[in-house]
Design an enzyme around this catalytic site. Structure first.
Site, PDB file in Angstrom:
ATOM      1  N   ARG A  29       0.230   8.576 -10.509  1.00  0.00           N
ATOM      2  CA  ARG A  29       0.099   7.444  -9.581  1.00  0.00           C
ATOM      3  C   ARG A  29       0.745   6.165 -10.143  1.00  0.00           C
ATOM      4  NH1 ARG A  29      -3.552   7.374  -5.598  1.00  0.00           N
ATOM      5  NH2 ARG A  29      -3.962   5.181  -5.984  1.00  0.00           N
ATOM      6  N   GLU A  36      -0.644 -11.895  13.333  1.00  0.00           N
ATOM      7  CA  GLU A  36      -0.265 -10.635  13.974  1.00  0.00           C
ATOM      8  C   GLU A  36      -0.262  -9.560  12.884  1.00  0.00           C
ATOM      9  OE1 GLU A  36       0.450  -9.825  17.084  1.00  0.00           O
ATOM     10  OE2 GLU A  36       0.251 -11.849  17.893  1.00  0.00           O
ATOM     11  N   ASP A  54       0.829  -1.215   0.000  1.00  0.00           N
ATOM     12  CA  ASP A  54       0.000   0.000   0.000  1.00  0.00           C
ATOM     13  C   ASP A  54       0.860   1.260   0.000  1.00  0.00           C
ATOM     14  OD1 ASP A  54      -2.285   1.510   0.043  1.00  0.00           O
ATOM     15  OD2 ASP A  54      -2.604   1.323   2.201  1.00  0.00           O
ATOM     16  N   ASN A  95     -10.407  -2.976  -6.634  1.00  0.00           N
ATOM     17  CA  ASN A  95      -9.510  -2.065  -7.360  1.00  0.00           C
ATOM     18  C   ASN A  95      -9.970  -1.742  -8.787  1.00  0.00           C
ATOM     19  OD1 ASN A  95      -6.453  -3.282  -5.774  1.00  0.00           O
ATOM     20  ND2 ASN A  95      -7.660  -1.465  -5.303  1.00  0.00           N
TER      21      ASN A  95
HETATM   22  C1  FPP Z   1      -1.942   0.028  -3.336  1.00  0.00           C
HETATM   23  O1  FPP Z   1      -1.416   1.349  -3.303  1.00  0.00           O
HETATM   24  C2  FPP Z   1      -1.371  -0.705  -4.448  1.00  0.00           C
HETATM   25  C3  FPP Z   1      -2.081  -1.296  -5.456  1.00  0.00           C
HETATM   26  C4  FPP Z   1      -3.545  -1.258  -5.521  1.00  0.00           C
HETATM   27  C5  FPP Z   1      -1.394  -1.983  -6.578  1.00  0.00           C
HETATM   28  C6  FPP Z   1      -0.216  -2.821  -6.212  1.00  0.00           C
HETATM   29  C7  FPP Z   1       0.463  -3.227  -7.449  1.00  0.00           C
HETATM   30  C8  FPP Z   1       1.790  -3.343  -7.641  1.00  0.00           C
HETATM   31  C9  FPP Z   1       2.773  -3.157  -6.540  1.00  0.00           C
HETATM   32  C10 FPP Z   1       2.380  -3.643  -8.979  1.00  0.00           C
HETATM   33  C11 FPP Z   1       1.839  -4.824  -9.729  1.00  0.00           C
HETATM   34  C12 FPP Z   1       1.976  -6.117  -9.048  1.00  0.00           C
HETATM   35  C13 FPP Z   1       2.794  -7.132  -9.364  1.00  0.00           C
HETATM   36  C14 FPP Z   1       2.658  -8.423  -8.627  1.00  0.00           C
HETATM   37  C15 FPP Z   1       3.858  -7.035 -10.383  1.00  0.00           C
HETATM   38  P1  FPP Z   1      -2.405   2.556  -3.564  1.00  0.00           P
HETATM   39  O2  FPP Z   1      -2.402   2.874  -5.005  1.00  0.00           O
HETATM   40  O3  FPP Z   1      -3.748   2.256  -2.968  1.00  0.00           O
HETATM   41  O4  FPP Z   1      -1.700   3.704  -2.769  1.00  0.00           O
HETATM   42  P2  FPP Z   1      -2.408   4.955  -2.059  1.00  0.00           P
HETATM   43  O5  FPP Z   1      -3.185   4.402  -0.888  1.00  0.00           O
HETATM   44  O6  FPP Z   1      -1.240   5.774  -1.630  1.00  0.00           O
HETATM   45  O7  FPP Z   1      -3.261   5.617  -3.091  1.00  0.00           O
END
Ligand code: FPP
Length: 237
Positions: A31, A204, A18, A66
């Site tokens: 983003r 945990e 996150d 998402n």
């Molecule tokens: C949450 O941060 C992150 C995601 C919803 C996407 C995670 C994806 C990756 C790390 C890359 C793709 C995955 C792989 C396995 C290659 P957020 O966007 O919600 O952050 P914020 O809360 O700061 O907006």
């Protein structure tokens, strides 16, 4: 002196990646730049878990919720996931089993094919299990298990009284795997956000103030050290 990582052997770790968006916004970047960096950190931390002798790791890459994000952002995350799938073939040379959790039927058919091939190609591996949750939701996973058991009961193949935790767990995406010992959430949030609701019963929760794209191997050491300071009683005394 003992290193916190000495305790990592055999652990099962869930990671909610996150803070990608905030990391990018803080830098005046789109983003999607946060996700690109987040994907690199994902690979490095997966490698580090493997080096530490972690038994299994569960990364939350994309939730069933998402899809509500702008199409451009969803597309960028899926593209990163696709790039990872191509690279994941290298893992065939390694001793990791790779498992994808979630409803893959909503993903592009070529991705589904790669996911199946990677899972089959690594199914016999005996090292760390690398789980990646994509289009995953904990409630959806529980519903799916309940529906499969209900269908069998309705067909007269299963006595509802025989449904116990073990049978229920065998219908989860994580069938046969260890529940996470700790679930790590960077970016300061203290929520599970629909991640591994069934499996998290005794995990945990370790939340950390670092944003995922800034997350380092030292942060994982710190999370494991925090886990070790806690005493787990599983409802006992
Ligand atoms: C949450 O941060 C992150 C995601 C919803 C996407 C995670 C994806 C990756 C790390 C890359 C793709 C995955 C792989 C396995 C290659 P957020 O966007 O919600 O952050 P914020 O809360 O700061 O907006």
């Amino acid at each position: 002196m003992e290193h916190p990582a000495d305790f990592a052997k055999g652990l099962s770790i869930g990671i909610i990646m996150d803070g990608n968006g905030r990391w990018a916004q803080k830098r005046g970047l789109p983003r999607t730049a946060g996700h690109t960096r987040g994907a690199q950190v994902f690979q490095d931390i997966a490698d580090y878990c493997d080096e530490l002798g972690v038994a299994s790791v569960y990364f939350y890459a994309f939730s069933t919720e998402n899809w509500k994000r702008p199409a451009e952002e969803v597309g960028a995350i899926m593209k990163l996931f696709g790039e990872y799938l191509i690279k994941a073939f290298d893992y065939k040379k390694r001793n990791n089993r790779i498992v994808f959790l979630g409803d893959r039927t909503a993903l592009e058919p070529r991705y589904q094919k790669l996911m199946d091939e990677i899972e089959q190609g690594t199914a016999h591996k005996t090292g760390m299990v690398l789980n990646i949750a994509v289009n995953y939701g904990g409630r959806q996973e529980i519903l799916r298990a309940a529906k499969s058991l209900a269908a069998e009961a309705a067909a007269g193949k299963l006595d509802p009284e025989s449904i116990d935790e073990e049978l229920f767990a065998s219908r989860m995406y994580t069938a046969g795997q260890k529940d996470p010992d700790l679930i790590l959430r960077p970016s300061g949030e203290k929520r599970l956000s629909n991640f591994m609701l069934w499996q998290a019963a005794y995990a945990e929760l370790v939340e950390m103030d670092v944003l995922w794209p800034d997350f380092t191997r030292e942060d994982l050491d710190a999370a494991i050290a925090e886990f070790n300071r806690r005493s787990r009683r599983f409802g006992g005394v």
